[in-house]
Every structure is written in C-alpha cells, then in structure tokens.
Design a protein around this motif. Structure first.
Motif, PDB file in Angstrom:
ATOM      1  N   GLU A 207      39.804 -22.926 -38.412  1.00 32.63           N
ATOM      2  CA  GLU A 207      40.472 -22.152 -39.457  1.00 32.63           C
ATOM      3  C   GLU A 207      40.174 -20.664 -39.314  1.00 32.63           C
ATOM      4  N   VAL A 208      38.915 -20.365 -38.916  1.00 35.10           N
ATOM      5  CA  VAL A 208      38.548 -18.966 -38.685  1.00 35.10           C
ATOM      6  C   VAL A 208      39.331 -18.415 -37.498  1.00 35.10           C
ATOM      7  N   THR A 209      39.449 -19.229 -36.452  1.00 37.40           N
ATOM      8  CA  THR A 209      40.215 -18.804 -35.284  1.00 37.40           C
ATOM      9  C   THR A 209      41.657 -18.498 -35.657  1.00 37.40           C
ATOM     10  N   LYS A 210      42.249 -19.387 -36.432  1.00 37.15           N
ATOM     11  CA  LYS A 210      43.630 -19.206 -36.860  1.00 37.15           C
ATOM     12  C   LYS A 210      43.782 -17.929 -37.680  1.00 37.15           C
ATOM     13  N   MET A 211      42.805 -17.678 -38.551  1.00 41.51           N
ATOM     14  CA  MET A 211      42.847 -16.487 -39.389  1.00 41.51           C
ATOM     15  C   MET A 211      42.735 -15.220 -38.538  1.00 41.51           C
ATOM     16  N   LEU A 212      41.836 -15.230 -37.539  1.00 48.17           N
ATOM     17  CA  LEU A 212      41.663 -14.066 -36.679  1.00 48.17           C
ATOM     18  C   LEU A 212      42.922 -13.795 -35.863  1.00 48.17           C
ATOM     19  N   VAL A 213      43.505 -14.862 -35.317  1.00 56.16           N
ATOM     20  CA  VAL A 213      44.720 -14.702 -34.528  1.00 56.16           C
ATOM     21  C   VAL A 213      45.850 -14.143 -35.382  1.00 56.16           C
ATOM     22  N   GLN A 214      46.005 -14.661 -36.600  1.00 54.14           N
ATOM     23  CA  GLN A 214      47.076 -14.201 -37.485  1.00 54.14           C
ATOM     24  C   GLN A 214      46.864 -12.753 -37.894  1.00 54.14           C
ATOM     25  N   SER A 215      45.597 -12.390 -38.137  1.00 52.10           N
ATOM     26  CA  SER A 215      45.286 -11.017 -38.514  1.00 52.10           C
ATOM     27  C   SER A 215      45.667 -10.051 -37.399  1.00 52.10           C
ATOM     28  N   ASP A 216      45.337 -10.424 -36.160  1.00 57.16           N
ATOM     29  CA  ASP A 216      45.695  -9.576 -35.018  1.00 57.16           C
ATOM     30  C   ASP A 216      47.209  -9.506 -34.850  1.00 57.16           C
ATOM     31  N   ALA A 217      47.858 -10.644 -35.020  1.00 55.06           N
ATOM     32  CA  ALA A 217      49.317 -10.675 -34.868  1.00 55.06           C
ATOM     33  C   ALA A 217      49.994  -9.764 -35.884  1.00 55.06           C
ATOM     34  N   ASP A 218      49.502  -9.781 -37.116  1.00 57.57           N
ATOM     35  CA  ASP A 218      50.075  -8.921 -38.156  1.00 57.57           C
ATOM     36  C   ASP A 218      49.869  -7.448 -37.833  1.00 57.57           C
ATOM     37  N   ALA A 219      48.648  -7.107 -37.343  1.00 61.62           N
ATOM     38  CA  ALA A 219      48.353  -5.720 -37.001  1.00 61.62           C
ATOM     39  C   ALA A 219      49.226  -5.242 -35.846  1.00 61.62           C
TER      40      ALA A 219
ATOM     41  N   LEU B 200      62.240  -5.564 -11.926  1.00 62.74           N
ATOM     42  CA  LEU B 200      62.292  -6.815 -12.672  1.00 62.74           C
ATOM     43  C   LEU B 200      60.943  -7.277 -13.207  1.00 62.74           C
ATOM     44  N   ARG B 201      59.854  -6.728 -12.736  1.00 63.70           N
ATOM     45  CA  ARG B 201      58.562  -7.102 -13.295  1.00 63.70           C
ATOM     46  C   ARG B 201      58.296  -6.281 -14.555  1.00 63.70           C
ATOM     47  N   PRO B 202      57.699  -6.888 -15.565  1.00 65.70           N
ATOM     48  CA  PRO B 202      57.538  -6.187 -16.846  1.00 65.70           C
ATOM     49  C   PRO B 202      56.485  -5.090 -16.793  1.00 65.70           C
ATOM     50  N   VAL B 203      56.575  -4.198 -17.742  1.00 70.37           N
ATOM     51  CA  VAL B 203      55.495  -3.247 -18.002  1.00 70.37           C
ATOM     52  C   VAL B 203      54.482  -3.961 -18.888  1.00 70.37           C
ATOM     53  N   LEU B 204      53.210  -3.802 -18.565  1.00 72.66           N
ATOM     54  CA  LEU B 204      52.132  -4.462 -19.308  1.00 72.66           C
ATOM     55  C   LEU B 204      51.379  -3.427 -20.123  1.00 72.66           C
ATOM     56  N   LEU B 205      51.260  -3.657 -21.418  1.00 70.22           N
ATOM     57  CA  LEU B 205      50.546  -2.750 -22.314  1.00 70.22           C
ATOM     58  C   LEU B 205      49.336  -3.456 -22.897  1.00 70.22           C
ATOM     59  N   GLY B 206      48.164  -2.879 -22.696  1.00 65.95           N
ATOM     60  CA  GLY B 206      46.952  -3.393 -23.320  1.00 65.95           C
ATOM     61  C   GLY B 206      46.678  -2.631 -24.601  1.00 65.95           C
ATOM     62  N   VAL B 207      46.511  -3.360 -25.710  1.00 66.53           N
ATOM     63  CA  VAL B 207      46.293  -2.710 -26.996  1.00 66.53           C
ATOM     64  C   VAL B 207      45.084  -3.303 -27.701  1.00 66.53           C
ATOM     65  N   ASP B 208      44.512  -2.500 -28.572  1.00 62.04           N
ATOM     66  CA  ASP B 208      43.424  -2.942 -29.437  1.00 62.04           C
ATOM     67  C   ASP B 208      44.014  -3.135 -30.829  1.00 62.04           C
ATOM     68  N   ALA B 209      44.086  -4.388 -31.265  1.00 62.85           N
ATOM     69  CA  ALA B 209      44.717  -4.671 -32.558  1.00 62.85           C
ATOM     70  C   ALA B 209      43.974  -4.010 -33.710  1.00 62.85           C
ATOM     71  N   ALA B 210      42.686  -3.705 -33.504  1.00 62.37           N
ATOM     72  CA  ALA B 210      41.904  -3.097 -34.578  1.00 62.37           C
ATOM     73  C   ALA B 210      42.284  -1.638 -34.804  1.00 62.37           C
ATOM     74  N   GLY B 211      42.837  -1.010 -33.794  1.00 61.51           N
ATOM     75  CA  GLY B 211      43.195   0.403 -33.944  1.00 61.51           C
ATOM     76  C   GLY B 211      44.218   0.839 -32.931  1.00 61.51           C
ATOM     77  N   PRO B 212      45.407   0.223 -32.928  1.00 64.29           N
ATOM     78  CA  PRO B 212      46.435   0.604 -31.957  1.00 64.29           C
ATOM     79  C   PRO B 212      46.912   2.030 -32.195  1.00 64.29           C
ATOM     80  N   ASP B 213      47.085   2.775 -31.102  1.00 69.06           N
ATOM     81  CA  ASP B 213      47.524   4.166 -31.224  1.00 69.06           C
ATOM     82  C   ASP B 213      48.950   4.301 -30.714  1.00 69.06           C
ATOM     83  N   ALA B 214      49.679   5.240 -31.294  1.00 73.60           N
ATOM     84  CA  ALA B 214      51.094   5.391 -30.979  1.00 73.60           C
ATOM     85  C   ALA B 214      51.343   5.887 -29.560  1.00 73.60           C
ATOM     86  N   ALA B 215      50.446   6.729 -29.001  1.00 70.98           N
ATOM     87  CA  ALA B 215      50.726   7.365 -27.710  1.00 70.98           C
ATOM     88  C   ALA B 215      50.879   6.353 -26.574  1.00 70.98           C
ATOM     89  N   PRO B 216      49.930   5.433 -26.353  1.00 67.23           N
ATOM     90  CA  PRO B 216      50.135   4.454 -25.285  1.00 67.23           C
ATOM     91  C   PRO B 216      51.327   3.535 -25.551  1.00 67.23           C
TER      92      PRO B 216
END
Length: 301
Positions: free
Chosen positions: A213-225, A161-177
């Motif tokens: 505004e910069v924070t919002k832009m950075l968060v949105q950019s990561d979310a999109d990636a 019942l506990r979730p699997v946790l995945l750490g990703v790098d939004a700047a360059g997420p890779d398919a294998a992990p």
C-alpha cells in the motif's frame, strides 16, 4: 545573444562526431554552427623545442577548424558553418563561449565494453560552470555499430525514430530540462519518454518490508507530481507522444539502461551560486559517463 550551435573542436574523432551532431541539429533548428578551436599556449621550454615550435602549433590550430568546417559544409549542405580560434585554458574559454551560444556541443571518448565513457576534466568543468545547455557526444565502437555512417566514415549519432529520453526528479521537476526535451522531440518528430527512478524511504534499508500500500501511494504521488509538471508542455506540444514511467530503482542506472533506445538523453543540473562552487549531481555525472546516446545537460535554478 547570437543564436548559434557552438562546438568545442580539438581535431579528435570525438570532437568531429560532436561537430557532425551539431550540424544535424542545425539543420533541424535552422541555426548556424560555430566551430571553436582553443589553443592553449605551450610553456616556453616546450615551445622552443624543434618539433614543437610556435609555427607548428599555429599551423595545426589553423588547419583543424578549417578542414573540419570544409568537411561539414560538404556533408551538410545548407548549414552555415563558421570558425573561431581562441587562446587560453580550454575549459575556461569554452565556458565563456557557451554564454553566447544557444547550445554547446562537446565530444567524449568511449572506453569500450562495460567501462562506459570518459568525460574528461575539460568536459566536466565546462558542464559544471556554464548555465547554457551542453551536449556530450561520443564516437566509439558501440556507437558506430548502432548508427549509420556518413560519407566520411564518421559514425552518425542521429537516430531517427528513437525517442528523446528525459530524466526527471518528481520531487522537484524544473521547467528548463522539460522544455528542452519537448523541443528536441518536436524537432525530431519522435516520442518523448519521461523516466523517473525512485528508491523507498531510508528506513526501509534497515530490513523493513516495503508495504504494498505504501508502494502504491508513493508511485501515485510521483505520478501526480509528474503529470502536473508536464501538463503545460503537453498543451504546448499536443502532437508529441509522451510516455511517462515511474520505476523503482536507481535513477542513474535506469537512465543509463534506457539510453540504449534513445536518440538523446536530457538531464538537469542545479545551478549553485555559492562558496561551495560548481556542482554536477550524482545522477547527471553517472549518465554523462555511461549513457550510450548523446547527453544534454540543462542547467536550472
């Protein structure tokens, strides 16, 4: 390649916990378990000592995998368990053994308290030199308090019942992990929590205020990636509940903190084929030493 879940076994409580984790994973995936015990030859002067003779070493090298396999078969009926004894330097031998495995599972020792965990030189060397997924499992007082015990008294590291946790790098997420994490969540029928930690641009370290505004832009950019990177896997695993978080802060600290509520932590390791040699990234290195759940390291280009 023979699809097996291979365990590096040395008779320690940590390696026994790793073997039990591997057996539970084998039940989920339908794969056999292979227990690999590596005997490192003793230097000649020590081998001639009365209490450390060749017969004594041979006795223990045969007894450890045999008794461990018998225990696994009793606790996990239906799982195919085989053993293999190899000779050489443990890190080198296990790295070679991993090439023929679907997954390599090793144990790591708990230090207790806030000290985290100790991934010894063998474990780190194997992680750094194999391109197959490696899972590090710990057996410690904290884990024993968090998990159920099996009939043999060994702390269970399976947390339903506990979730699997995945750490990703939004700047360059890779398919294998990502694929490994989705597949692990699907086998366990648990949610997948995807966590990305980020820090502001370096010039903010010189006292400049972080513009909202910069924070919002950075968060949105990561979310999109992240959304783009996860999209194919969400389509492939439509029944998996996915929770995506992009949070301000150190990626390693965020993952370590989140590991307390995870059944498995999945992180990546970029493969470097150069004269510089093998490398484990700083985030992965920190998570290996301090996460309180089993950690899967998935190599990628």
């Amino acid at each position: 390649m023979s699809r097996t879940i291979t365990v590096g076994l040395d008779g320690s409580p940590e390696s026994r916990a790793a073997a039990d984790w591997a057996a539970r994973e084998a039940q989920l995936s339908g794969l056999p378990v292979k227990l690999v015990h590596v005997w490192e030859p003793v230097p000649e002067p020590m081998a001639q000592a009365p209490l450390l003779g060749g017969e004594t070493h041979q006795h223990w090298s045969e007894r450890i995998p045999r008794e461990s396999a018998e225990g696994l078969r009793l606790r996990h009926p239906g799982v195919e368990v085989t053993t293999e004894q190899l000779t050489g330097r443990p890190a080198e031998v296990l790295a070679r053994a991993a090439k023929d495995a679907e997954l390599l599972v090793l144990g790591s020792r708990g230090l207790g308290g806030i000290g985290g965990f100790l991934v010894g030189s063998v474990g780190l060397a194997v992680v750094a030199h194999t391109e197959r997924p490696v899972v590090l499992v710990r057996a410690d007082e904290q884990a024993a308090g968090r998990h159920d015990r099996d009939p043999a008294g060994i702390p269970s590291v399976a947390v339903p019942l506990r979730p699997v946790l995945l750490g990703v790098d939004a700047a360059g997420p890779d398919a294998a992990p990502i694929e490994f994490a989705f597949d692990a969540a699907a086998r366990r029928s648990v949610p997948l929590r995807v966590l990305h930690g980020w820090n502001p641009p370096s010039y903010y370290a010189y006292g400049m205020a972080l513009d909202p505004e910069v924070t919002k832009m950075l968060v949105q950019s990561d979310a999109d990636a992240l959304a783009e990177a996860l999209s194919p896997w969400r389509q492939k695993y439509p029944d998996i509940e996915v929770v995506v978080e992009s949070r301000f802060g150190s990626p390693s600290l965020l993952l370590i903190d989140a590991s307390r509520e995870a059944s498995l932590v999945v992180v990546g390791r970029r493969v470097r084929r150069s004269s510089v040699g093998a490398h484990i990234g700083t985030v992965t290195h920190a998570v290996l030493h301090h996460a309180t759940a089993p950690v899967a390291v998935v190599a990628h280009d």
